[in-house]
Write a protein that holds these residues in place. Structure first.
Motif, short mmCIF file in Angstrom:
data_model
loop_
_atom_site.label_atom_id
_atom_site.label_comp_id
_atom_site.label_asym_id
_atom_site.label_seq_id
_atom_site.Cartn_x
_atom_site.Cartn_y
_atom_site.Cartn_z
N ASN A 65 0.86 -1.17 0.00
CA ASN A 65 0.00 0.00 0.00
C ASN A 65 0.91 1.24 0.00
O ASN A 65 1.44 1.64 1.03
CB ASN A 65 -0.89 -0.01 1.25
CG ASN A 65 -1.79 1.21 1.30
OD1 ASN A 65 -1.76 2.06 0.42
ND2 ASN A 65 -2.61 1.30 2.33
N VAL A 66 1.09 1.83 -1.18
CA VAL A 66 2.00 2.98 -1.32
C VAL A 66 1.23 4.30 -1.29
O VAL A 66 1.74 5.33 -1.75
CB VAL A 66 2.86 2.86 -2.61
CG1 VAL A 66 3.78 1.65 -2.53
CG2 VAL A 66 1.99 2.78 -3.88
N THR A 67 0.02 4.25 -0.71
CA THR A 67 -0.80 5.47 -0.63
C THR A 67 -0.05 6.62 0.06
O THR A 67 -0.18 7.77 -0.39
CB THR A 67 -2.14 5.20 0.06
OG1 THR A 67 -2.72 4.03 -0.52
CG2 THR A 67 -3.09 6.36 -0.08
N PRO A 68 0.75 6.35 1.11
CA PRO A 68 1.48 7.49 1.70
C PRO A 68 2.44 8.14 0.69
O PRO A 68 2.85 9.28 0.89
CB PRO A 68 2.27 6.85 2.85
CG PRO A 68 1.54 5.59 3.18
CD PRO A 68 0.95 5.11 1.87
N GLY A 69 2.81 7.41 -0.35
CA GLY A 69 3.67 7.99 -1.40
C GLY A 69 2.85 8.42 -2.61
O GLY A 69 3.33 8.34 -3.74
N ARG A 70 1.63 8.87 -2.35
CA ARG A 70 0.73 9.28 -3.43
C ARG A 70 1.38 10.29 -4.37
O ARG A 70 1.11 10.30 -5.56
CB ARG A 70 -0.53 9.87 -2.79
CG ARG A 70 -1.72 10.01 -3.69
CD ARG A 70 -2.89 10.58 -2.93
NE ARG A 70 -3.77 9.55 -2.39
CZ ARG A 70 -4.73 8.96 -3.08
NH1 ARG A 70 -4.95 9.29 -4.33
NH2 ARG A 70 -5.50 8.05 -2.53
N ASN A 71 2.26 11.12 -3.82
CA ASN A 71 2.95 12.11 -4.67
C ASN A 71 3.80 11.45 -5.74
O ASN A 71 3.98 11.99 -6.83
CB ASN A 71 3.85 13.01 -3.83
CG ASN A 71 3.04 14.00 -3.02
OD1 ASN A 71 1.83 14.12 -3.24
ND2 ASN A 71 3.69 14.66 -2.09
N PHE A 72 4.34 10.27 -5.43
CA PHE A 72 5.15 9.54 -6.40
C PHE A 72 4.28 8.77 -7.40
O PHE A 72 4.52 8.78 -8.59
CB PHE A 72 6.04 8.50 -5.70
CG PHE A 72 7.11 9.08 -4.82
CD1 PHE A 72 7.93 10.10 -5.27
CD2 PHE A 72 7.33 8.57 -3.55
CE1 PHE A 72 8.93 10.62 -4.45
CE2 PHE A 72 8.33 9.08 -2.73
CZ PHE A 72 9.13 10.10 -3.18
N TYR A 73 3.26 8.06 -6.83
CA TYR A 73 2.56 7.06 -7.63
C TYR A 73 1.14 7.46 -8.03
O TYR A 73 0.53 6.82 -8.87
CB TYR A 73 2.46 5.73 -6.84
CG TYR A 73 3.78 5.29 -6.29
CD1 TYR A 73 4.71 4.69 -7.13
CD2 TYR A 73 4.10 5.48 -4.95
CE1 TYR A 73 5.94 4.29 -6.62
CE2 TYR A 73 5.33 5.08 -4.45
CZ TYR A 73 6.24 4.49 -5.29
OH TYR A 73 7.45 4.10 -4.81
N GLY A 74 0.60 8.49 -7.36
CA GLY A 74 -0.79 8.88 -7.64
C GLY A 74 -0.91 9.49 -9.02
O GLY A 74 0.10 9.66 -9.73
N PRO A 75 -2.15 9.81 -9.43
CA PRO A 75 -2.37 10.41 -10.76
C PRO A 75 -1.49 11.64 -10.96
O PRO A 75 -1.43 12.51 -10.11
CB PRO A 75 -3.85 10.79 -10.73
CG PRO A 75 -4.46 9.90 -9.69
CD PRO A 75 -3.39 9.65 -8.67
N GLY A 76 -0.77 11.66 -12.07
CA GLY A 76 0.10 12.81 -12.38
C GLY A 76 1.47 12.71 -11.74
O GLY A 76 2.36 13.52 -12.03
N GLY A 77 1.68 11.71 -10.88
CA GLY A 77 2.98 11.56 -10.21
C GLY A 77 4.02 10.98 -11.17
O GLY A 77 3.66 10.38 -12.18
#
Ligand code: HEM
Length: 181
Positions: free
Chosen positions: A90-102
């Motif tokens: 669960n890489v949600t805390p790294g949303r900046n890396f993996y989230g949309p647009g990351g």
């Protein structure tokens, strides 16, 4: 005291008597009831009804296939998961890396093993057939596997494992042997 002073004194006394007469316990009760009714009415008629934030899906250990992992890409308020060598993080805390647009959004909801091992964002690195077998990585060399091991260690330190990745058709519960198997 002249006549005008007398009238002013009378008036002041009358005002005082009538205001003190207003502050009876009964009036206090009636006033509270009225204020409460007005408050309740305004709350009901509010153009912005109170809405609770949409609940995030609960994080539980579960089995994913490449297809069922796909929606966990951070879009539509979903958490972000990615798989490395059969483990789903669960890489949600790294949303900046993996989230949309990351910068690493290509790995979101996917088996990221090959891309991480080969330091590549190529589409070819991702499992194409979501219902086919998993990538065995059997063609990778020691350097690539070492790189991948580095990423795994980083993820182990930083993120929670929420499940395992298996090929479609292999999601049987009895296959689950725990983390790292
Ligand atoms: C020009 C090349 C690259 C630069 C300058 C770069 C830069 C960075 C930086 C600054 C971070 C943030 C580190 C942190 O704050 O913890 C990061 C994280 C990351 N990079 Fe790169 N990167 C590059 C190439 C790559 C490549 C080729 C891959 C793999 C295909 C990759 C995968 C990642 C991943 C997965 C993270 C996030 C790790 C985490 O979740 O903590 N990067 N990168």
């Amino acid at each position: 005291m002249d006549y005008v002073d007398q009238r002013v004194a009378q008036l002041a006394s009358a005002v005082h008597t009538s205001t003190t007469a207003l502050f009876t316990p009964l009036n206090a009760v009636i006033l509270s009831a009225l204020l409460y009714a007005a408050y309740a009415f305004l709350l009901r008629a509010s153009p912005h009804p109170i809405t609770l934030p949409r609940e995030q899906p609960a994080v539980v250990f579960t089995t994913f296939t490449p297809r069922t992992l796909l929606p966990y890409n951070g879009e539509n308020n979903m958490p972000v998961y990615l798989a490395v060598r059969g483990r789903v993080f669960n890489v949600t805390p790294g949303r900046n890396f993996y989230g949309p647009g990351g910068p690493y959004a290509n790995f979101a909801g996917r088996d990221a093993s090959r891309g991480l091992a080969c330091s590549s964002f190529d589409e070819d690195m991702l499992t194409k057939d979501l219902d086919g077998p998993l990538d065995t990585l059997s063609d990778l060399g020691p350097a690539e596997l070492d790189t991948l091991r580095g990423w795994e260690e980083r993820f182990e330190d930083k993120y929670l494992v929420v499940g395992r990745l298996v090929a479609a058709g292999e999601e049987r519960e009895e296959d689950w042997k725990g983390i790292g198997n």
